[in-house]
Design an enzyme around this catalytic site. Structure first.
Site, short mmCIF file in Angstrom:
data_model
loop_
_atom_site.label_atom_id
_atom_site.label_comp_id
_atom_site.label_asym_id
_atom_site.label_seq_id
_atom_site.Cartn_x
_atom_site.Cartn_y
_atom_site.Cartn_z
N GLU A 70 19.86 38.82 36.73
CA GLU A 70 21.22 39.34 36.87
C GLU A 70 22.16 38.53 35.99
O GLU A 70 22.11 37.29 35.99
CB GLU A 70 21.67 39.27 38.33
CG GLU A 70 23.11 39.72 38.56
CD GLU A 70 23.53 39.63 40.03
OE1 GLU A 70 22.65 39.81 40.89
OE2 GLU A 70 24.71 39.37 40.30
N GLU A 125 33.13 38.00 37.68
CA GLU A 125 33.36 38.19 39.10
C GLU A 125 34.71 37.53 39.43
O GLU A 125 35.07 36.51 38.84
CB GLU A 125 32.26 37.55 39.94
CG GLU A 125 30.94 38.29 39.88
CD GLU A 125 29.91 37.65 40.79
OE1 GLU A 125 29.63 38.22 41.85
OE2 GLU A 125 29.40 36.58 40.43
#
Length: 562
Positions: A440, A445
């Site tokens: 990932e 974020e």
């Protein structure tokens, strides 16, 4: 050479603050002579920050540095690529220097000889004349001069070899060759962890010894190269269950074994062992466990000439980041209320992972605003037993690729419990490989109650969740990131991933550094992109009465260059 930026994190040490603005160019042996250490692979005992890794000490940039944690017995080791004569070592210390240290050399990274030591260093710039040779040079700190760790702007190694290239190690001989082992694990903890998994060039699959008869110190894993070969090196990528002591052995027939290298101070992670040996079979004979468990290897690679090698699949060429073409994009210029373009995006129902509290709806929460942006909207409304709805979409059905520049211009929402993201998942997830084995890449974020910080992180089997490899960063002026649109990007190639915010480099994940300090690099394959706005979850926690609903994540564009 990749681009790096030295950032001062909120928790920076006083030593870091004292050193700001005090850059000095290291004096080298010759203005025209490039150090033997320039750009070479580095391993370290520790790194204080994600941006102060060992690679910064050999990048030729006096404004980047390596710094250790505040502990004794810190070290930095550089692989010169081949055995070299060494006549000078230059150290450019930051304020947090070592008053006592020794400089050591080794031909194999296992047995070390000291070529210089001191207990009276005063830091600053040190030009040290030495007389030694080795492939590896290690600076071992015996006494810190301050209460902090130790920190080097530059470690430079000079010798008559100049910038001699590494010795040719030949080709990979062990790919997809027959393996055997003393035992293999096959249970819920490590399913089908058979010897072949160490020879498949898949860094997310591994071999492990079986616990069925109890963990014991003696074990082995071997490979048949198919024909006699000259073996120039062995590369081992260890799982945390590594061997503190082991032998490398060769054999002509797989029965009579000859030891050609021994290690008694194994460090785990990635170990590259130079050899000069001949044989058809190569075996790692495991002598001493580093912990309570058995032994496990992600990769066991043999390099050399001869044998009967099987060519591994070709990897795509690295991008030239100075000369890229736009290969995929969405400018989100659709009419107001229109859903995402189905030719580009797949609506993603997601899963209730991370204890998130939203339901991702197939329609209604994702739409064009008619002003050049796509809206991902979180609402406080009950659906399927949950109190919030939102939107998530990905390119899994339309665009999967490896390497390039991935970029999105986004305005993130502020508010407790809001969790917008622009990220990538390994495409083998679509074929059933579970997270985090597929890999990932979190390009962006953001946690709504922390409006001045954003995050970029990698997740893999050996480092994931709260232990992922990444960094947080702020805007240069400290303003709220949620106040306007910002451009996040990741430039990804076979050497690593450079993350940036508004064109400013914020975090670099170096493949060699990750393999040497964290675990396998699982990102050299196809990935797809994801946009989502989560509500609640383990990281941000739940929303509260102050959280604004509806809340919108606005995406101006997504672009991919190769």
């Amino acid at each position: 050479m990749r681009r790096h930026l030295r950032l001062l994190a909120a928790g920076a040490t006083a030593a870091s603050l004292l050193a700001l603005g005090a850059f000095t160019q290291v004096t080298t042996a010759s203005a025209a002579e490039e150090p033997l250490s320039q750009g070479r692979a580095v391993t370290t005992s520790s790194a204080e920050f994600t941006w102060s890794t060992g690679a910064n000490a050999v990048d030729g940039d006096p404004g980047t540095r390596w710094s250790s944690t505040s502990a004794d017995d810190q070290w930095i080791r550089v692989d010169l690529g081949s055995v070299q004569s060494i006549d000078q070592v230059v150290l450019d210390w930051e304020t947090a220097y070592a008053s006592g240290y020794r400089i050591e050399v080794s031909d194999d990274g296992a047995g070390w000889s000291t070529i210089h030591s001191t207990t009276t260093s005063t830091g600053g710039d040190e030009n040290i004349d030495v007389d030694g040779s080795g492939r590896y040079l290690r600076l071992w700190v015996t006494e810190r001069a301050t209460q902090w760790g130790v920190s080097l702007w530059e470690l430079q190694v000079f010798g008559p070899g100049g910038d001699t290239p590494p010795t040719d190690t030949g080709s990979l001989l062990s790919f997809n060759k027959a393996g055997s082992a003393s035992s293999s694990q096959n249970d819920g903890t490590c399913w089908l962890c058979t010897p072949d998994k160490a020879f498949d060039l898949d860094p997310a699959s591994r071999w492990a010894v079986s616990p069925d008869t109890g963990w014991v110190d003696d074990g082995w894993i071997a490979v048949d190269l198919g024909a006699t070969a000259h073996i120039s090196s062995v590369v081992l990528q260890w799982d945390p269950a590594f061997a503190a002591a082991f032998d490398i052995e060769v054999s002509a027939d797989g029965a009579a074994w000859q030891t050609v290298h021994s290690v008694t101070d194994g460090t785990g992670f990635k170990q590259t062992i130079p050899l000069d040996a001949d044989g058809r079979h190569v075996r790692v004979h495991l002598r001493d466990r580093s912990g309570p468990y058995g032994y496990s290897l992600w990769e066991f690679q043999v390099y050399g000439t001869g044998g009967a090698p099987t060519a591994p699949p070709a990897e795509p060429a690295d991008p030239d980041f100075e000369d890229l073409d736009l290969v995929w994009n969405d400018e989100f210029d659709g009419p107001a209320g229109a859903p995402a373009d189905a030719a580009r995006w797949t609506i993603d129902p997601g899963l209730p992972q991370n204890n998130e509290q939203q339901v991702y709806t197939p329609s209604g929460n994702g739409f064009h605003d008619g002003q050049g942006s796509f809206v991902l909207e979180a609402r406080q409304e009950e659906r399927e037993g949950r109190q919030y709805t939102s939107h998530r979409m990905n390119t899994s059905g339309t665009f999967n690729t490896q390497y390039g520049r991935f970029e999105a211009r986004v305005k993130v929402p502020e508010g407790r419990g809001l969790w917008p993201a622009f990220w990538m998942m390994g495409s083998d997830f679509l074929e059933g490989r579970p997270w985090p084995y597929n890999g990932e890449i979190d390009i962006m974020e953001f946690i709504g109650q922390d409006p001045t910080n954003a995050h970029s992180t990698l997740h893999a089997p050996a480092y994931n969740g709260a232990g992922g490899h990444g960094g947080s960063y702020t805007l240069p002026d400290g303003w709220k990131i949620s106040d306007g649109f910002h451009t996040w990007a990741a430039e990804w190639d076979s050497e690593g991933i450079q993350f940036s915010l508004d064109g400013r480099d914020v975090f670099y994940a170096d493949k060699d550094e990750v393999e040497s300090t964290r675990g396998p690099w699982v990102y050299d394959h196809d990935f797809y992109m994801i946009l989502n706005l989560a509500v609640g979850g383990d990281w941000p926690g739940p929303p509260d009465a102050s959280t604004p609903f509806p809340s919108r994540m606005l995406v101006d564009y997504v672009r991919v260059y190769q």
